[in-house]
Design a protein around this motif. Structure first.
Motif, PDB file in Angstrom:
ATOM      1  N   ILE A  18      -1.571   0.272  24.006  1.00  0.00           N
ATOM      2  CA  ILE A  18      -1.242   0.659  22.628  1.00  0.00           C
ATOM      3  C   ILE A  18      -0.496  -0.460  21.915  1.00  0.00           C
ATOM      4  O   ILE A  18      -0.833  -0.841  20.786  1.00  0.00           O
ATOM      5  N   VAL A  19       0.523  -1.012  22.577  1.00  0.00           N
ATOM      6  CA  VAL A  19       1.311  -2.089  21.969  1.00  0.00           C
ATOM      7  C   VAL A  19       0.439  -3.323  21.725  1.00  0.00           C
ATOM      8  O   VAL A  19       0.540  -3.984  20.682  1.00  0.00           O
ATOM      9  N   SER A  20      -0.440  -3.637  22.667  1.00  0.00           N
ATOM     10  CA  SER A  20      -1.307  -4.813  22.516  1.00  0.00           C
ATOM     11  C   SER A  20      -2.253  -4.664  21.335  1.00  0.00           C
ATOM     12  O   SER A  20      -2.473  -5.615  20.571  1.00  0.00           O
ATOM     13  N   VAL A  21      -2.811  -3.471  21.165  1.00  0.00           N
ATOM     14  CA  VAL A  21      -3.724  -3.238  20.038  1.00  0.00           C
ATOM     15  C   VAL A  21      -2.976  -3.350  18.714  1.00  0.00           C
ATOM     16  O   VAL A  21      -3.443  -4.002  17.766  1.00  0.00           O
ATOM     17  N   LEU A  22      -1.792  -2.722  18.629  1.00  0.00           N
ATOM     18  CA  LEU A  22      -1.001  -2.815  17.404  1.00  0.00           C
ATOM     19  C   LEU A  22      -0.591  -4.258  17.120  1.00  0.00           C
ATOM     20  O   LEU A  22      -0.606  -4.709  15.965  1.00  0.00           O
ATOM     21  N   PHE A  23      -0.227  -4.988  18.170  1.00  0.00           N
ATOM     22  CA  PHE A  23       0.156  -6.393  18.002  1.00  0.00           C
ATOM     23  C   PHE A  23      -1.018  -7.212  17.476  1.00  0.00           C
ATOM     24  O   PHE A  23      -0.849  -8.053  16.580  1.00  0.00           O
ATOM     25  N   TYR A  24      -2.208  -6.972  18.003  1.00  0.00           N
ATOM     26  CA  TYR A  24      -3.381  -7.736  17.573  1.00  0.00           C
ATOM     27  C   TYR A  24      -3.641  -7.550  16.078  1.00  0.00           C
ATOM     28  O   TYR A  24      -3.798  -8.530  15.337  1.00  0.00           O
ATOM     29  N   PHE A  25      -3.690  -6.301  15.634  1.00  0.00           N
ATOM     30  CA  PHE A  25      -3.995  -6.050  14.224  1.00  0.00           C
ATOM     31  C   PHE A  25      -2.870  -6.545  13.311  1.00  0.00           C
ATOM     32  O   PHE A  25      -3.128  -7.045  12.212  1.00  0.00           O
ATOM     33  N   THR A  26      -1.621  -6.410  13.766  1.00  0.00           N
ATOM     34  CA  THR A  26      -0.498  -6.902  12.962  1.00  0.00           C
ATOM     35  C   THR A  26      -0.544  -8.421  12.832  1.00  0.00           C
ATOM     36  O   THR A  26      -0.390  -8.971  11.734  1.00  0.00           O
ATOM     37  N   ALA A  27      -0.758  -9.118  13.954  1.00  0.00           N
ATOM     38  CA  ALA A  27      -0.821 -10.581  13.922  1.00  0.00           C
ATOM     39  C   ALA A  27      -2.008 -11.062  13.095  1.00  0.00           C
ATOM     40  O   ALA A  27      -1.900 -12.037  12.336  1.00  0.00           O
ATOM     41  N   ARG A  28      -3.139 -10.377  13.223  1.00  0.00           N
ATOM     42  CA  ARG A  28      -4.324 -10.757  12.443  1.00  0.00           C
ATOM     43  C   ARG A  28      -4.063 -10.651  10.950  1.00  0.00           C
ATOM     44  O   ARG A  28      -4.348 -11.586  10.183  1.00  0.00           O
ATOM     45  N   ASP A  29      -3.500  -9.525  10.524  1.00  0.00           N
ATOM     46  CA  ASP A  29      -3.265  -9.320   9.094  1.00  0.00           C
ATOM     47  C   ASP A  29      -2.129 -10.199   8.581  1.00  0.00           C
ATOM     48  O   ASP A  29      -2.183 -10.710   7.456  1.00  0.00           O
ATOM     49  N   GLU A  30      -1.088 -10.384   9.390  1.00  0.00           N
ATOM     50  CA  GLU A  30       0.028 -11.223   8.961  1.00  0.00           C
ATOM     51  C   GLU A  30      -0.426 -12.660   8.723  1.00  0.00           C
ATOM     52  O   GLU A  30      -0.010 -13.300   7.750  1.00  0.00           O
TER      53      GLU A  30
ATOM     54  N   ALA B  29      -3.278  -6.333  -1.092  1.00  0.00           N
ATOM     55  CA  ALA B  29      -2.583  -5.094  -0.735  1.00  0.00           C
ATOM     56  C   ALA B  29      -3.422  -4.112   0.082  1.00  0.00           C
ATOM     57  O   ALA B  29      -2.882  -3.437   0.965  1.00  0.00           O
ATOM     58  N   PRO B  30      -4.744  -3.959  -0.158  1.00  0.00           N
ATOM     59  CA  PRO B  30      -5.510  -3.018   0.676  1.00  0.00           C
ATOM     60  C   PRO B  30      -5.457  -3.335   2.165  1.00  0.00           C
ATOM     61  O   PRO B  30      -5.513  -2.426   2.998  1.00  0.00           O
ATOM     62  N   ARG B  31      -5.352  -4.605   2.517  1.00  0.00           N
ATOM     63  CA  ARG B  31      -5.218  -4.967   3.933  1.00  0.00           C
ATOM     64  C   ARG B  31      -3.926  -4.386   4.508  1.00  0.00           C
ATOM     65  O   ARG B  31      -3.899  -3.874   5.634  1.00  0.00           O
ATOM     66  N   ILE B  32      -2.847  -4.458   3.722  1.00  0.00           N
ATOM     67  CA  ILE B  32      -1.567  -3.901   4.172  1.00  0.00           C
ATOM     68  C   ILE B  32      -1.661  -2.385   4.279  1.00  0.00           C
ATOM     69  O   ILE B  32      -1.180  -1.781   5.242  1.00  0.00           O
ATOM     70  N   LEU B  33      -2.293  -1.766   3.288  1.00  0.00           N
ATOM     71  CA  LEU B  33      -2.445  -0.312   3.296  1.00  0.00           C
ATOM     72  C   LEU B  33      -3.254   0.139   4.505  1.00  0.00           C
ATOM     73  O   LEU B  33      -2.913   1.131   5.166  1.00  0.00           O
ATOM     74  N   SER B  34      -4.315  -0.591   4.820  1.00  0.00           N
ATOM     75  CA  SER B  34      -5.148  -0.245   5.975  1.00  0.00           C
ATOM     76  C   SER B  34      -4.357  -0.355   7.277  1.00  0.00           C
ATOM     77  O   SER B  34      -4.459   0.509   8.158  1.00  0.00           O
ATOM     78  N   LEU B  35      -3.548  -1.414   7.406  1.00  0.00           N
ATOM     79  CA  LEU B  35      -2.726  -1.579   8.602  1.00  0.00           C
ATOM     80  C   LEU B  35      -1.711  -0.448   8.714  1.00  0.00           C
ATOM     81  O   LEU B  35      -1.500   0.116   9.799  1.00  0.00           O
ATOM     82  N   TRP B  36      -1.094  -0.101   7.591  1.00  0.00           N
ATOM     83  CA  TRP B  36      -0.098   0.977   7.583  1.00  0.00           C
ATOM     84  C   TRP B  36      -0.735   2.303   7.972  1.00  0.00           C
ATOM     85  O   TRP B  36      -0.199   3.053   8.806  1.00  0.00           O
ATOM     86  N   GLN B  37      -1.891   2.608   7.390  1.00  0.00           N
ATOM     87  CA  GLN B  37      -2.564   3.867   7.696  1.00  0.00           C
ATOM     88  C   GLN B  37      -3.032   3.909   9.147  1.00  0.00           C
ATOM     89  O   GLN B  37      -2.920   4.941   9.820  1.00  0.00           O
ATOM     90  N   GLY B  38      -3.558   2.784   9.642  1.00  0.00           N
ATOM     91  CA  GLY B  38      -3.998   2.739  11.032  1.00  0.00           C
ATOM     92  C   GLY B  38      -2.850   2.930  12.003  1.00  0.00           C
ATOM     93  O   GLY B  38      -2.989   3.624  13.023  1.00  0.00           O
ATOM     94  N   SER B  39      -1.695   2.322  11.688  1.00  0.00           N
ATOM     95  CA  SER B  39      -0.529   2.468  12.560  1.00  0.00           C
ATOM     96  C   SER B  39      -0.054   3.916  12.596  1.00  0.00           C
ATOM     97  O   SER B  39       0.295   4.447  13.661  1.00  0.00           O
ATOM     98  N   TRP B  40      -0.050   4.558  11.426  1.00  0.00           N
ATOM     99  CA  TRP B  40       0.367   5.957  11.387  1.00  0.00           C
ATOM    100  C   TRP B  40      -0.628   6.863  12.104  1.00  0.00           C
ATOM    101  O   TRP B  40      -0.238   7.832  12.771  1.00  0.00           O
TER     102      TRP B  40
END
Length: 277
Positions: free
Chosen positions: A71-83, A9-20
């Motif tokens: 911006i979209v590329s950076v968000l996509f990278y972190f989302t794909a990595r965590d997913e 779960a902390p990985r998800i929380l980190s992604l959520w906080q970073g996106s916000w």
């Protein structure tokens, strides 16, 4: 956000906080530019001439095209990595639980070797035919299993929360294999910070390692019909010893074997898996 109770779960929380944080920074920049334009480029009360017009400014046009792409590329990278990390499956998970969604409650098939539950074998049980072979091959050998099935009006006797209770061992990896008997549901344990759809004719799976004991709320997160709001359940994380004892208690109640997992894979879905589409 709820306090995470799994190792994932902390990985998800980190992604959520970073996106916000990224969204907030972008918003502040855009709002700032809008306010700056409103204040410093407002129409003068004394001058009536048309202000200078700017057209075809290539640097600016390139800027507002390239920056959103970055911006979209950076968000996509972190989302794909965590997913990819969150959906990765171990070859031999410590525990496997088939979560069965149906209108309007949940059932849990504990695919385990439990004393007194030798009436079935998870790898060949007809009740689990809806689960593809790629998951069944990882089931423990000769796992007779036990089950828990809920009703909409059921309540946890300890805290009064509605729905059946799913038991999990603390500190040990659990694989959830999700199947549906009727329509699309969504399996969501709130402090896991993760949910996944439960789709008839298609099997999803993910793994978690609970790291905090307690009782937590779960619910269906997909509108599935008139009594969707009643599709609630509890998750009780206990010590491995207490978890084992609970499975033995289910066996003593003759809740051995498995409940029907749901609708089997469609031919299209089998073809997709076979050809890795």
């Amino acid at each position: 956000m709820p306090t995470p109770v799994t190792e994932e779960a902390p990985r998800i929380l980190s992604l959520w906080q970073g996106s916000w944080a990224a969204a907030l920074a972008t918003g502040v920049l855009v709002w700032g530019l809008i306010l700056w334009s409103v204040i410093f480029h407002r129409r003068s009360r004394t001058k009536v001439e048309v202000p200078p017009q700017t057209r075809y400014n290539m640097p600016i046009e390139a800027l507002y095209t390239v920056v959103p792409l970055i911006i979209v590329s950076v968000l996509f990278y972190f989302t794909a990595r965590d997913e990819s990390k969150l959906l990765a499956l171990d070859e031999k998970p410590a525990h496997t639980i088939n979560v069965v969604g149906f209108q309007w409650s949940w059932g849990f098939n504990y695919v385990e070797n439990v004393p007194g539950s030798d009436k079935a074998d998870a790898r060949t049980a007809k009740e689990l035919d809806a689960i593809p072979e790629r998951f069944r091959k990882d089931f423990p050998a000769n796992a007779g299993g036990v089950y828990q099935v809920g009703t909409p009006g059921e309540r946890n006797p300890q805290n009064g929360n509605p729905g059946p209770t799913l038991w999990l061992p603390k500190g040990e990896k659990v694989r959830f294999v999700l199947t549906s008997r009727d329509v699309i549901h969504s399996f969501w344990v709130v402090p896991f910070l993760m949910k996944q759809d439960v789709i008839p004719g298609h099997t999803n799976a993910f793994e978690v390692t609970p790291n905090k004991e307690g009782t937590f709320m779960g619910k269906c997160a997909e509108l599935c019909g008139v009594d969707h709001s009643r599709m609630l359940f509890n998750v009780k994380v206990v010590s491995p010893e207490r978890y084992k004892q609970h499975l033995e208690d289910l066996a003593k109640k003759n809740q051995t074997g498995y409940i029907p997992a749901g609708i089997e894979q469609t031919d299209r879905e089998k073809n997709r898996e076979t050809n890795q589409l």
